[in-house]
Design a protein around this motif. Structure first.
Motif, PDB file in Angstrom:
ATOM      1  N   THR A  67      69.078  90.470  -8.257  1.00  0.00           N
ATOM      2  CA  THR A  67      70.672  90.272  -8.776  1.00  0.00           C
ATOM      3  C   THR A  67      71.565  89.757  -7.570  1.00  0.00           C
ATOM      4  O   THR A  67      72.262  88.701  -7.665  1.00  0.00           O
ATOM      5  CB  THR A  67      71.069  91.528  -9.405  1.00  0.00           C
ATOM      6  OG1 THR A  67      70.176  91.875 -10.607  1.00  0.00           O
ATOM      7  CG2 THR A  67      72.397  91.381  -9.941  1.00  0.00           C
ATOM      8  N   VAL A  68      71.579  90.476  -6.732  1.00  0.00           N
ATOM      9  CA  VAL A  68      72.461  89.971  -5.614  1.00  0.00           C
ATOM     10  C   VAL A  68      72.104  88.911  -4.704  1.00  0.00           C
ATOM     11  O   VAL A  68      73.064  88.202  -4.460  1.00  0.00           O
ATOM     12  CB  VAL A  68      72.727  91.322  -4.576  1.00  0.00           C
ATOM     13  CG1 VAL A  68      73.226  92.572  -5.250  1.00  0.00           C
ATOM     14  CG2 VAL A  68      71.461  91.723  -3.734  1.00  0.00           C
ATOM     15  N   THR A  69      70.864  88.523  -4.628  1.00  0.00           N
ATOM     16  CA  THR A  69      70.546  87.145  -4.214  1.00  0.00           C
ATOM     17  C   THR A  69      70.888  86.015  -4.986  1.00  0.00           C
ATOM     18  O   THR A  69      71.445  85.180  -4.561  1.00  0.00           O
ATOM     19  CB  THR A  69      68.939  87.271  -3.874  1.00  0.00           C
ATOM     20  OG1 THR A  69      68.375  88.254  -3.129  1.00  0.00           O
ATOM     21  CG2 THR A  69      68.673  86.083  -3.306  1.00  0.00           C
ATOM     22  N   SER A  70      70.849  86.150  -6.480  1.00  0.00           N
ATOM     23  CA  SER A  70      71.178  85.337  -7.123  1.00  0.00           C
ATOM     24  C   SER A  70      72.750  84.967  -7.138  1.00  0.00           C
ATOM     25  O   SER A  70      73.124  83.905  -7.258  1.00  0.00           O
ATOM     26  CB  SER A  70      70.932  85.728  -8.596  1.00  0.00           C
ATOM     27  OG  SER A  70      69.430  85.552  -8.919  1.00  0.00           O
ATOM     28  N   GLU A  71      73.503  86.260  -7.016  1.00  0.00           N
ATOM     29  CA  GLU A  71      75.015  86.153  -6.858  1.00  0.00           C
ATOM     30  C   GLU A  71      75.309  85.385  -5.547  1.00  0.00           C
ATOM     31  O   GLU A  71      76.261  84.506  -5.508  1.00  0.00           O
ATOM     32  CB  GLU A  71      75.344  87.599  -6.998  1.00  0.00           C
ATOM     33  CG  GLU A  71      75.433  88.108  -8.273  1.00  0.00           C
ATOM     34  CD  GLU A  71      75.934  89.484  -8.300  1.00  0.00           C
ATOM     35  OE1 GLU A  71      76.003  90.086  -7.190  1.00  0.00           O
ATOM     36  OE2 GLU A  71      75.773  90.196  -9.439  1.00  0.00           O
ATOM     37  N   ASP A 110      60.269  94.948   2.135  1.00  0.00           N
ATOM     38  CA  ASP A 110      59.451  93.993   1.396  1.00  0.00           C
ATOM     39  C   ASP A 110      59.817  94.051  -0.117  1.00  0.00           C
ATOM     40  O   ASP A 110      59.759  93.100  -0.663  1.00  0.00           O
ATOM     41  CB  ASP A 110      57.977  94.310   1.725  1.00  0.00           C
ATOM     42  CG  ASP A 110      57.420  93.918   2.865  1.00  0.00           C
ATOM     43  OD1 ASP A 110      58.282  93.136   3.859  1.00  0.00           O
ATOM     44  OD2 ASP A 110      56.289  94.291   3.332  1.00  0.00           O
ATOM     45  N   THR A 111      59.890  95.287  -0.622  1.00  0.00           N
ATOM     46  CA  THR A 111      60.410  95.262  -2.022  1.00  0.00           C
ATOM     47  C   THR A 111      61.703  94.542  -2.269  1.00  0.00           C
ATOM     48  O   THR A 111      61.605  93.635  -3.307  1.00  0.00           O
ATOM     49  CB  THR A 111      60.819  96.834  -2.182  1.00  0.00           C
ATOM     50  OG1 THR A 111      59.569  97.632  -1.993  1.00  0.00           O
ATOM     51  CG2 THR A 111      61.345  96.904  -3.677  1.00  0.00           C
ATOM     52  N   MET A 112      62.758  94.659  -1.263  1.00  0.00           N
ATOM     53  CA  MET A 112      63.700  93.718  -1.853  1.00  0.00           C
ATOM     54  C   MET A 112      63.574  92.159  -1.197  1.00  0.00           C
ATOM     55  O   MET A 112      64.161  91.190  -2.112  1.00  0.00           O
ATOM     56  CB  MET A 112      64.905  94.240  -0.778  1.00  0.00           C
ATOM     57  CG  MET A 112      65.364  95.645  -1.039  1.00  0.00           C
ATOM     58  SD  MET A 112      67.053  96.037  -0.362  1.00  0.00           S
ATOM     59  CE  MET A 112      66.525  96.035   1.524  1.00  0.00           C
ATOM     60  N   VAL A 113      62.720  91.728  -0.515  1.00  0.00           N
ATOM     61  CA  VAL A 113      62.487  90.327  -0.156  1.00  0.00           C
ATOM     62  C   VAL A 113      61.672  89.905  -1.276  1.00  0.00           C
ATOM     63  O   VAL A 113      62.158  88.687  -1.780  1.00  0.00           O
ATOM     64  CB  VAL A 113      61.531  90.275   1.099  1.00  0.00           C
ATOM     65  CG1 VAL A 113      60.274  90.281   1.084  1.00  0.00           C
ATOM     66  CG2 VAL A 113      62.053  88.913   1.623  1.00  0.00           C
ATOM     67  N   ALA A 114      60.924  90.802  -2.042  1.00  0.00           N
ATOM     68  CA  ALA A 114      60.183  90.224  -3.295  1.00  0.00           C
ATOM     69  C   ALA A 114      61.238  89.807  -4.284  1.00  0.00           C
ATOM     70  O   ALA A 114      61.028  88.803  -4.951  1.00  0.00           O
ATOM     71  CB  ALA A 114      59.251  91.401  -3.857  1.00  0.00           C
ATOM     72  N   GLY A 115      62.152  90.764  -4.531  1.00  0.00           N
ATOM     73  CA  GLY A 115      63.294  90.394  -5.425  1.00  0.00           C
ATOM     74  C   GLY A 115      64.267  89.096  -5.097  1.00  0.00           C
ATOM     75  O   GLY A 115      64.397  88.336  -5.935  1.00  0.00           O
ATOM     76  N   ALA A 116      64.066  88.840  -3.702  1.00  0.00           N
ATOM     77  CA  ALA A 116      65.214  87.942  -3.359  1.00  0.00           C
ATOM     78  C   ALA A 116      64.110  86.559  -3.680  1.00  0.00           C
ATOM     79  O   ALA A 116      64.951  85.422  -3.941  1.00  0.00           O
ATOM     80  CB  ALA A 116      65.213  87.722  -2.084  1.00  0.00           C
ATOM     81  N   LYS A 170      63.109  81.423  -7.000  1.00  0.00           N
ATOM     82  CA  LYS A 170      62.272  80.788  -8.035  1.00  0.00           C
ATOM     83  C   LYS A 170      62.977  80.802  -9.385  1.00  0.00           C
ATOM     84  O   LYS A 170      62.930  79.735 -10.108  1.00  0.00           O
ATOM     85  CB  LYS A 170      60.796  81.673  -8.364  1.00  0.00           C
ATOM     86  CG  LYS A 170      60.059  81.547  -7.100  1.00  0.00           C
ATOM     87  CD  LYS A 170      58.770  82.566  -7.345  1.00  0.00           C
ATOM     88  CE  LYS A 170      57.581  82.534  -6.217  1.00  0.00           C
ATOM     89  NZ  LYS A 170      56.668  83.506  -6.343  1.00  0.00           N
ATOM     90  N   ALA A 171      63.652  81.783  -9.580  1.00  0.00           N
ATOM     91  CA  ALA A 171      64.434  81.668 -11.183  1.00  0.00           C
ATOM     92  C   ALA A 171      65.472  80.430 -10.940  1.00  0.00           C
ATOM     93  O   ALA A 171      65.788  79.921 -12.161  1.00  0.00           O
ATOM     94  CB  ALA A 171      65.095  82.927 -11.237  1.00  0.00           C
ATOM     95  N   GLN A 172      65.838  80.010 -10.063  1.00  0.00           N
ATOM     96  CA  GLN A 172      66.608  78.954  -9.797  1.00  0.00           C
ATOM     97  C   GLN A 172      66.242  77.692  -9.343  1.00  0.00           C
ATOM     98  O   GLN A 172      66.599  76.637  -8.984  1.00  0.00           O
ATOM     99  CB  GLN A 172      67.688  79.312  -8.732  1.00  0.00           C
ATOM    100  CG  GLN A 172      68.796  80.459  -9.060  1.00  0.00           C
ATOM    101  CD  GLN A 172      70.025  80.625  -8.474  1.00  0.00           C
ATOM    102  OE1 GLN A 172      70.532  79.302  -7.841  1.00  0.00           O
ATOM    103  NE2 GLN A 172      70.852  81.738  -8.336  1.00  0.00           N
ATOM    104  N   GLY A 173      64.823  77.852  -9.621  1.00  0.00           N
ATOM    105  CA  GLY A 173      63.976  76.550  -9.324  1.00  0.00           C
ATOM    106  C   GLY A 173      63.822  76.351  -7.757  1.00  0.00           C
ATOM    107  O   GLY A 173      63.667  75.078  -7.596  1.00  0.00           O
ATOM    108  N   ILE A 174      64.117  77.162  -6.796  1.00  0.00           N
ATOM    109  CA  ILE A 174      63.916  76.806  -5.529  1.00  0.00           C
ATOM    110  C   ILE A 174      62.674  77.278  -4.746  1.00  0.00           C
ATOM    111  O   ILE A 174      62.136  78.541  -5.106  1.00  0.00           O
ATOM    112  CB  ILE A 174      65.174  77.585  -4.678  1.00  0.00           C
ATOM    113  CG1 ILE A 174      66.431  77.201  -5.161  1.00  0.00           C
ATOM    114  CG2 ILE A 174      64.915  77.445  -3.376  1.00  0.00           C
ATOM    115  CD1 ILE A 174      67.645  77.950  -4.797  1.00  0.00           C
ATOM    116  N   ASP A 175      61.989  76.343  -4.150  1.00  0.00           N
ATOM    117  CA  ASP A 175      60.771  76.818  -3.739  1.00  0.00           C
ATOM    118  C   ASP A 175      60.895  77.617  -2.306  1.00  0.00           C
ATOM    119  O   ASP A 175      61.564  77.244  -1.381  1.00  0.00           O
ATOM    120  CB  ASP A 175      59.907  75.495  -3.132  1.00  0.00           C
ATOM    121  CG  ASP A 175      58.522  76.002  -2.773  1.00  0.00           C
ATOM    122  OD1 ASP A 175      58.096  76.882  -2.538  1.00  0.00           O
ATOM    123  OD2 ASP A 175      57.746  74.841  -2.556  1.00  0.00           O
TER     124      ASP A 175
END
Length: 328
Positions: A213-217, A235-241, A246-251
């Motif tokens: 969520t915070v990465t998307s923001e 690593d848990t947080m980097v997986a969320g990032a 990916k959710a924003q279509g960024i490789d």
């Protein structure tokens, strides 16, 4: 590591019972038949978390070998609950208390109570704040500042002098591990690669969903096109990032992304090329050495103020090495 919570104080008898259920007691006698010690281990997690699940068996094995009768509690990162558990431990007058602070800036009353009762305290995994260091005998666990610095060194090498804007996802606000990892990263970047610029930072609270969520923001607020990299404090947080990218279509592969842990979640991301580097943290080392340090204090042996776990960098070059095999 988990989200900080506040709860009501539990009854003393229930706390002791909970401690027994969570981890039981050691044999009370060493392998050579010598007299046993009694130790309370006040932890913020247990088998309810992957790290605790692999931290506890080496801790209990080492305690049995050392003749330490171990009572373990789990506050689930609730500062109030850990404070109550500390009251129970001090009242039981053990030979020593091992403390893994749930929230570091709240444990001073516990440390002062133990000192008043002449009960030595050693700290494991996440250190106390500097103002409280005089109240403990020693710390064993990750060099959390060094972990942040090592992750930054990987980032600097990847950036190779090029202007690089990154997002930073930190751990739980007020947690010493989060504070130290952030400062270690920032200090190293400033010294070694000032070309790397932190565009925005937010706490991810050691949680994958929160970090996504915070990465998307942050991607929205600074503009995704300006972001060339991400640093996350585990690593848990980097997986969320990475999920947010990916959710924003960024490789994620062209971005420079580093983290800490080399966990069972992070290691596959290294192998897939989505995570460029992380820092190995051994839960088994952590649990075992919590007892190693405690035993030295109990026997009156000389002990260093800090026993740090090695901070080993993990990249695609050594991600398959048995020496850094993920433990949690």
């Amino acid at each position: 590591m988990m989200l900080r919570t506040r709860g009501t104080r539990a009854a003393a008898g229930l706390l002791v019972a909970t401690g027994m259920l969570l981890a039981g007691c050691g044999s009370g006698a060493s392998d050579d038949g010598s007299d046993s010690y009694t130790v309370y281990a006040l932890l913020p997690q247990g088998t309810d978390q992957p790290y605790g699940t692999t931290y506890l068996p080496p801790m209990q094995e080492a305690a049995t070998k050392a003749g330490i009768k171990l009572t373990i509690t789990n506050s689930q990162y609730d500062a109030d609950k850990q404070a109550s558990e500390c009251e129970v431990a001090v009242a039981a007058r053990p030979d020593l208390i091992i403390l893994w602070p749930a929230v570091a800036d709240t444990v001073r009353p516990c440390l002062e109570s133990a000192k008043a009762a002449d009960i030595p305290v050693t700290v494991t995994n996440s250190d106390v704040i500097p103002a409280d260091k005089s109240l403990i005998k020693a710390y064993s666990g990750p060099d959390t500042y060094g972990q942040g610095a090592a992750s930054a060194e990987i980032m600097c090498e990847l950036a190779d002098g090029k202007p690089t804007g990154i997002l930073m996802i930190n751990g739980l606000t007020g947690n010493t591990t989060a504070i130290n990892r952030r400062q270690g990263f920032l200090d190293t970047v400033q010294k070694n690669c000032p070309n790397v610029t932190v565009l925005a930072e937010q706490p991810g609270n050691w949680n994958k969903d929160t970090s996504q969520t915070v990465t998307s923001e942050m991607l929205t607020s600074v503009g995704a096109a300006k972001v060339q990299g991400i640093y996350a404090a585990d690593d848990t947080m980097v997986a969320g990032a990475i999920d947010a990218l990916k959710a924003q279509g960024i490789d994620p592969k062209p971005l420079l992304i580093t983290s800490i842990g080399n966990t069972k979640l992070g290691n596959p991301l290294i192998k897939s090329g989505e995570l460029d580097g992380t820092i190995f943290q051994s839960s088994s080392w952590d649990g075992q050495n919590a007892v190693v340090v405690a035993e030295k204090v109990l026997k009156g042996e000389s002990v260093d103020e800090n026993l740090f776990m090695p901070s080993v960098k993990v990249t695609a070059a050594n991600a398959d090495s048995a020496e850094v095999a993920p433990e949690w």
